[in-house]
Motif scaffolding. Structure first.
Motif, PDB file in Angstrom:
ATOM      1  N   GLY A  91      -6.095   4.565   1.364  1.00 62.33           N
ATOM      2  CA  GLY A  91      -6.795   3.418   1.622  1.00 62.33           C
ATOM      3  C   GLY A  91      -7.793   3.307   3.136  1.00 62.33           C
ATOM      4  N   TYR A  92      -7.662   4.401   3.611  1.00 64.64           N
ATOM      5  CA  TYR A  92      -8.547   4.347   4.997  1.00 64.64           C
ATOM      6  C   TYR A  92     -10.178   4.674   4.642  1.00 64.64           C
ATOM      7  CZ  TYR A  92      -4.049   4.593   7.134  1.00 64.64           C
ATOM      8  OH  TYR A  92      -2.720   3.992   7.550  1.00 64.64           O
TER       9      TYR A  92
ATOM     10  N   LYS B 262     -16.365  -2.805  -9.897  1.00 66.12           N
ATOM     11  CA  LYS B 262     -15.892  -4.291  -9.930  1.00 66.12           C
ATOM     12  C   LYS B 262     -15.893  -5.006  -8.571  1.00 66.12           C
ATOM     13  CE  LYS B 262     -11.744  -1.835 -11.965  1.00 66.12           C
ATOM     14  NZ  LYS B 262     -11.937  -2.311 -13.186  1.00 66.12           N
ATOM     15  N   GLU B 263     -16.008  -6.333  -8.460  1.00 63.44           N
ATOM     16  CA  GLU B 263     -16.206  -6.955  -7.415  1.00 63.44           C
ATOM     17  C   GLU B 263     -15.208  -6.700  -6.421  1.00 63.44           C
ATOM     18  OE1 GLU B 263     -17.012 -11.458  -8.082  1.00 63.44           O
ATOM     19  OE2 GLU B 263     -15.953 -10.928  -9.886  1.00 63.44           O
ATOM     20  N   GLY B 264     -15.779  -6.484  -5.121  1.00 62.60           N
ATOM     21  CA  GLY B 264     -14.947  -6.025  -4.036  1.00 62.60           C
ATOM     22  C   GLY B 264     -14.239  -7.345  -3.350  1.00 62.60           C
ATOM     23  N   VAL B 265     -13.595  -7.009  -2.341  1.00 61.05           N
ATOM     24  CA  VAL B 265     -12.951  -8.138  -1.530  1.00 61.05           C
ATOM     25  C   VAL B 265     -13.966  -8.737  -0.505  1.00 61.05           C
ATOM     26  CG1 VAL B 265     -11.102  -8.629   0.195  1.00 61.05           C
ATOM     27  CG2 VAL B 265     -10.717  -7.040  -1.681  1.00 61.05           C
ATOM     28  N   TYR B 266     -14.634  -7.951   0.047  1.00 58.60           N
ATOM     29  CA  TYR B 266     -15.733  -8.549   1.011  1.00 58.60           C
ATOM     30  C   TYR B 266     -16.677  -9.375   0.249  1.00 58.60           C
ATOM     31  CZ  TYR B 266     -13.634  -5.140   4.111  1.00 58.60           C
ATOM     32  OH  TYR B 266     -12.918  -4.302   4.772  1.00 58.60           O
ATOM     33  N   PRO B 267     -17.386 -10.467   0.773  1.00 57.85           N
ATOM     34  CA  PRO B 267     -18.360 -11.029   0.160  1.00 57.85           C
ATOM     35  C   PRO B 267     -19.553 -10.202  -0.202  1.00 57.85           C
ATOM     36  CG  PRO B 267     -17.854 -12.362   2.144  1.00 57.85           C
ATOM     37  CD  PRO B 267     -16.919 -10.962   2.138  1.00 57.85           C
TER      38      PRO B 267
ATOM     39  N   SER C 243     -12.342   6.055  -3.280  1.00 57.79           N
ATOM     40  CA  SER C 243     -13.270   5.108  -3.949  1.00 57.79           C
ATOM     41  C   SER C 243     -14.554   4.834  -3.035  1.00 57.79           C
ATOM     42  CB  SER C 243     -12.375   3.920  -4.036  1.00 57.79           C
ATOM     43  OG  SER C 243     -11.477   3.504  -3.117  1.00 57.79           O
TER      44      SER C 243
ATOM     45  N   ARG D  59      -9.082 -11.337  -6.881  1.00 61.18           N
ATOM     46  CA  ARG D  59      -8.945  -9.976  -6.827  1.00 61.18           C
ATOM     47  C   ARG D  59      -7.641  -9.493  -7.308  1.00 61.18           C
ATOM     48  NH1 ARG D  59     -13.310 -11.608  -6.993  1.00 61.18           N
ATOM     49  NH2 ARG D  59     -14.837 -11.379  -5.587  1.00 61.18           N
TER      50      ARG D  59
ATOM     51  N   ARG E 254       0.831  -1.173   0.053  1.00 61.27           N
ATOM     52  CA  ARG E 254       0.104   0.186   0.047  1.00 61.27           C
ATOM     53  C   ARG E 254       1.070   1.292   0.010  1.00 61.27           C
ATOM     54  NH1 ARG E 254      -3.803   1.893   3.831  1.00 61.27           N
ATOM     55  NH2 ARG E 254      -3.047   0.254   5.505  1.00 61.27           N
TER      56      ARG E 254
ATOM     57  N   THR F  51     -17.131   1.588  -1.760  1.00 57.43           N
ATOM     58  CA  THR F  51     -17.617   0.197  -1.769  1.00 57.43           C
ATOM     59  C   THR F  51     -19.039   0.128  -1.450  1.00 57.43           C
ATOM     60  OG1 THR F  51     -16.717  -0.088   0.419  1.00 57.43           O
ATOM     61  CG2 THR F  51     -15.178  -0.610  -1.541  1.00 57.43           C
TER      62      THR F  51
ATOM     63  N   ALA G  13     -13.701   2.906  -8.247  1.00 59.35           N
ATOM     64  CA  ALA G  13     -12.547   4.086  -7.865  1.00 59.35           C
ATOM     65  C   ALA G  13     -12.604   5.342  -8.701  1.00 59.35           C
ATOM     66  CB  ALA G  13     -11.205   3.165  -8.172  1.00 59.35           C
TER      67      ALA G  13
ATOM     68  N   ILE H  85     -13.537   5.569   0.682  1.00 59.12           N
ATOM     69  CA  ILE H  85     -12.054   5.200   1.079  1.00 59.12           C
ATOM     70  C   ILE H  85     -11.233   6.394   0.477  1.00 59.12           C
ATOM     71  CG2 ILE H  85     -10.424   3.537   0.787  1.00 59.12           C
ATOM     72  CD1 ILE H  85     -13.548   2.051   0.719  1.00 59.12           C
ATOM     73  N   ASN H  86     -10.291   6.800   1.359  1.00 62.77           N
ATOM     74  CA  ASN H  86      -9.489   7.937   0.858  1.00 62.77           C
ATOM     75  C   ASN H  86      -8.294   7.380   0.125  1.00 62.77           C
ATOM     76  OD1 ASN H  86      -7.513   7.199   2.540  1.00 62.77           O
ATOM     77  ND2 ASN H  86      -7.686   9.032   3.783  1.00 62.77           N
TER      78      ASN H  86
ATOM     79  N   ALA I 242      -6.516  -2.354   1.048  1.00 61.67           N
ATOM     80  CA  ALA I 242      -7.086  -1.823   2.392  1.00 61.67           C
ATOM     81  C   ALA I 242      -8.197  -2.886   2.987  1.00 61.67           C
ATOM     82  CB  ALA I 242      -7.494  -0.567   2.392  1.00 61.67           C
TER      83      ALA I 242
ATOM     84  N   GLN J  32      -5.867   3.517  -7.309  1.00 59.74           N
ATOM     85  CA  GLN J  32      -6.836   3.892  -6.125  1.00 59.74           C
ATOM     86  C   GLN J  32      -7.837   2.431  -5.848  1.00 59.74           C
ATOM     87  OE1 GLN J  32      -7.287   6.153  -4.010  1.00 59.74           O
ATOM     88  NE2 GLN J  32      -9.026   5.177  -3.034  1.00 59.74           N
TER      89      GLN J  32
ATOM     90  N   ARG K 154      -6.649  -9.822 -10.724  1.00 55.36           N
ATOM     91  CA  ARG K 154      -7.149  -8.781 -11.527  1.00 55.36           C
ATOM     92  C   ARG K 154      -6.607  -7.245 -11.467  1.00 55.36           C
ATOM     93  NH1 ARG K 154     -12.552  -6.776  -8.641  1.00 55.36           N
ATOM     94  NH2 ARG K 154     -10.856  -5.677  -7.384  1.00 55.36           N
TER      95      ARG K 154
ATOM     96  N   ILE L 187      -5.492   0.141  -4.103  1.00 54.04           N
ATOM     97  CA  ILE L 187      -5.239   0.392  -2.704  1.00 54.04           C
ATOM     98  C   ILE L 187      -6.621   0.095  -2.029  1.00 54.04           C
ATOM     99  CG2 ILE L 187      -5.178   2.630  -1.131  1.00 54.04           C
ATOM    100  CD1 ILE L 187      -3.213   3.559  -3.151  1.00 54.04           C
ATOM    101  N   THR L 188      -7.808   0.165  -2.568  1.00 59.63           N
ATOM    102  CA  THR L 188      -8.930  -0.011  -1.992  1.00 59.63           C
ATOM    103  C   THR L 188      -9.124  -1.667  -1.861  1.00 59.63           C
ATOM    104  OG1 THR L 188     -10.064   1.516  -3.246  1.00 59.63           O
ATOM    105  CG2 THR L 188     -11.469   0.123  -2.149  1.00 59.63           C
TER     106      THR L 188
ATOM    107  N   GLN M 174     -17.001  -2.329  -5.757  1.00 56.60           N
ATOM    108  CA  GLN M 174     -16.397  -0.994  -5.541  1.00 56.60           C
ATOM    109  C   GLN M 174     -16.201  -0.347  -6.873  1.00 56.60           C
ATOM    110  OE1 GLN M 174     -12.955  -3.000  -3.941  1.00 56.60           O
ATOM    111  NE2 GLN M 174     -11.480  -2.372  -5.356  1.00 56.60           N
TER     112      GLN M 174
END
Lengths: 171, 112
Positions: free
Chosen positions: B65-66, B25-30, B41, A148, A95, B43, B36, B61-62, A124, A117, A151, A120-121, B34
């Motif tokens: 990444g926070y 796009k598909e996110g990391v959480y189920p 970005s 992910r 990151r 989610t 950007a 999200i900034n 995170a 971005q 990709r 980074i998302t 998300q």
């Protein structure tokens, strides 16, 4: 005083004044020209220094980008073997590298910013997900996490190639 | 004031998503998706509460990444609940490429 008489007769003083003015004008023109020349030389030197700085920063960005992609591949390997502890450090390192690439790149554009971005998302979210799973001692779907990451690696690689091409065409 | 901005955000996201101007796009959480922008970005996540009821949550999200802000359907009026669900389903369709899959299948079925 025949000499003074001769000067007065032939108005040598007037001629000297006219000649003085002419010489002053020529001198002034030459001075202006020299000032212009030195200013354009200084500007050229400054532009060359800026180009050199830009080039060095471009190379640094390309190096950081390569490092970021290498860390992503390493993270994928750690996902495959399910090693959580080193993963958290690698997420943070990646990151930071991506944030630096974006801030330092002389070739930044909207597409590159969006791709970084997005990565980074993703990171995170992964960091948060893995931290929570570690605390709760619950299982993680590493296959999905790698999908992910793959990709994002593909998209970052596309930006990286564009950056190298643009960087190579810089003066 | 804040909920007014959330409503504006949802309205603009719906407009841009319908015009296919956003790259969801598909996110990391189920069940998350998300999108950007250059410095931020968003989610959108389908979560379950303690009673196993499903609700939607959106996070901002900034660039570091926070997560700097988060709101759920409970922060919005009823008409915006529906809009948020509409946005979630459209984002999902676009992220998963559902329309393209349907188009391809329909073309393939024409050959049969």
């Amino acid at each position: 005083m025949p000499a003074l008489q001769w000067i007065a007769t032939y108005r040598i003083g007037d001629l000297a004044s006219i000649a003085g003015v002419a010489i002053s004008l020529v001198g002034f023109a030459v001075t202006v020209l020299n000032v212009r020349r030195s200013r354009s030389a200084a500007e050229r030197a400054e532009a060359a220094a800026n180009d050199a700085r830009r080039l060095v920063r471009g190379y640094e960005t390309i190096t950081d980008f390569s490092a970021a992609i290498a860390i992503m591949e390493e993270i994928k390997r750690l996902h495959r073997v399910g090693q959580i502890d080193p993963l958290l450090d690698r997420y943070a390192a990646l990151r930071k590298t991506l944030i630096e690439v974006r801030k330092m790149s002389p070739l930044a554009n909207q597409n590159m910013d969006q791709v970084i971005q997005n990565a980074i998302t993703t990171l995170a979210s992964m960091e948060d997900l893995v931290e929570r799973a570690r605390a709760a001692r619950s299982a993680l779907n590493f296959v999905q996490l790698n999908q992910r990451l793959s990709r994002d690696i593909d998209e970052l690689y596309g930006v990286f190639v564009d950056m190298k091409r643009e960087g190579g065409s810089q003066p | 004031m804040r909920s007014e901005k959330y409503r504006q955000l949802i309205d603009r996201l719906i407009t841009k998503t319908d015009r296919r101007e956003l790259a969801w796009k598909e996110g990391v959480y189920p069940d998350s998706f998300q999108v950007a922008f250059p410095n931020y970005s968003l989610t959108i996540i389908q979560r379950q509460d303690d009673r196993d009821e499903i609700f939607l949550e959106m996070s901002i999200i900034n660039s570091d990444g926070y997560t700097i802000d988060r709101f759920s359907e409970f922060d919005l009026e009823q008409d915006y609940h529906n809009k948020l669900y509409g946005l979630y389903h459209e984002a999902r369709r676009q992220a998963l490429g559902v329309d393209k899959a349907l188009d391809d299948i329909l073309i393939a079925l024409e050959d049969y």
